[in-house]
Design a protein around this motif. Structure first.
Motif, short mmCIF file in Angstrom:
data_model
loop_
_atom_site.label_atom_id
_atom_site.label_comp_id
_atom_site.label_asym_id
_atom_site.label_seq_id
_atom_site.Cartn_x
_atom_site.Cartn_y
_atom_site.Cartn_z
N CYS A 97 0.83 -1.21 0.00
CA CYS A 97 0.00 0.00 0.00
C CYS A 97 0.86 1.26 0.00
O CYS A 97 0.56 2.24 -0.70
CB CYS A 97 -0.94 0.00 1.20
SG CYS A 97 -2.30 -1.18 1.08
N PHE A 128 2.39 1.56 -3.53
CA PHE A 128 1.36 1.88 -4.52
C PHE A 128 0.90 3.33 -4.37
O PHE A 128 0.90 4.10 -5.34
CB PHE A 128 0.18 0.92 -4.34
CG PHE A 128 -0.92 1.12 -5.33
CD1 PHE A 128 -0.81 0.60 -6.62
CD2 PHE A 128 -2.07 1.81 -5.00
CE1 PHE A 128 -1.82 0.77 -7.55
CE2 PHE A 128 -3.09 2.00 -5.92
CZ PHE A 128 -2.97 1.47 -7.19
N VAL A 140 3.91 -0.86 -9.55
CA VAL A 140 3.79 -2.27 -9.93
C VAL A 140 4.16 -3.18 -8.76
O VAL A 140 3.46 -4.16 -8.45
CB VAL A 140 4.67 -2.58 -11.16
CG1 VAL A 140 4.69 -4.08 -11.43
CG2 VAL A 140 4.14 -1.83 -12.38
N CYS A 146 1.40 -3.25 -6.21
CA CYS A 146 0.30 -4.12 -6.63
C CYS A 146 0.61 -5.59 -6.37
O CYS A 146 -0.23 -6.35 -5.87
CB CYS A 146 0.00 -3.92 -8.12
SG CYS A 146 -0.78 -2.35 -8.51
N LEU A 175 -1.47 -8.00 -3.71
CA LEU A 175 -2.14 -9.21 -4.19
C LEU A 175 -1.58 -10.46 -3.50
O LEU A 175 -2.33 -11.35 -3.10
CB LEU A 175 -1.99 -9.33 -5.70
CG LEU A 175 -2.76 -8.29 -6.52
CD1 LEU A 175 -2.42 -8.42 -8.00
CD2 LEU A 175 -4.26 -8.43 -6.32
#
Length: 254
Positions: A27, A30, A218, A221, A225
């Motif tokens: 987080c 990002f 990137v 992310c 995930l």
């Protein structure tokens, strides 16, 4: 049983802690990438084909917010000059204050203070010959100003179009609102460095932090995930492991 359960519980807690850490770091990366990009870059849509083949008509670009004093030769800049129109325009800096920009030498190349500039982005014109301009000129750029050319020298309306005006087509550095770093749609990435201007005094600009910010987004992310997927995957593997474990047989008394 109690020792095995304790081991599994310890591993589960460690895994949950690591997955939570991955999500938290993800987080930060990002959001940091997006916030940093919003502060440093301004998106624009290129309204004409004057910068082809470097930037096509309708392309979405990111321009780093910079002061006009930081512009160097070879930079592709976004500027807004009321004498050129009401909309932001995109051109390449061919000369800065004090330079004598001329075209063309006997090989059809642009010269800056007598030094030929190799421009690999230029395309052949009529007859298949590549020339830096189909219109001959020689201009001394006023101090504090920039001489701007489009990469498509056959169609671009640039400083050559304004040679009869004050400053002989040059625009003040203060009109610059950004330096183009990358084309994001279509996803062509960073612009090629203007190596033809590298040997001139002052050299060329370095790219902004586009790649670092994109990498942070990137990576963020991926970590988010991966961390979010840990719980469901771990539970699924635990259930499969429990289902595959054979039950104990009852002891039959004598």
């Amino acid at each position: 049983m109690s020792g095995n359960t304790g081991t599994q519980g310890g591993r589960g807690r460690l895994g949950s802690m690591l997955s939570g850490l991955a999500v938290a770091v993800g987080c930060l990366l990002f959001l940091g990438g997006f916030v940093g990009g919003a502060l440093i870059y301004q998106p624009y849509t290129v309204p004409t084909d004057s910068m082809t083949p470097t930037i096509d008509d309708g392309s979405k670009i990111l321009a780093q917010r910079i002061d006009g004093d930081d512009v160097r030769r070879g930079d592709v800049v976004v500027f807004k000059d009321p004498l050129w129109g009401d909309s932001p325009m995109v051109k390449r800096v061919a000369g800065v204050g004090g330079d004598t920009v001329a075209c063309c030498d006997r090989d059809g190349r642009l010269t800056v203070d007598g030094k030929a500039v190799v421009e690999p982005y230029l395309t052949p014109g009529m007859g298949g010959r590549t020339v830096a301009s189909d219109k001959e000129f020689s201009v001394t750029v006023p101090q504090g100003s920039l001489f701007l050319l489009g990469d498509d020298r056959h169609t671009s309306l640039d400083s050559r179009t304004h040679l009869e005006e004050a400053g002989q087509g040059s625009v003040p550095r203060s009109t610059v609102v950004g330096r183009v770093d990358a084309v994001v749609w279509p996803a062509n990435g960073l612009l090629e460095p203007p190596t033809g201007f590298a040997d001139l005094p002052g050299g060329t600009s370095r790219p902004g932090p586009f790649e670092a910010l994109f990498t942070a987004i990137v990576a963020g992310c991926v970590l988010i995930l991966a961390g979010a997927a840990y719980g469901p995957v771990a539970n699924l593997l635990t259930r499969r492991s429990a289902g595959a474990r054979p039950g104990k047989r009852e002891r039959v008394g004598a």
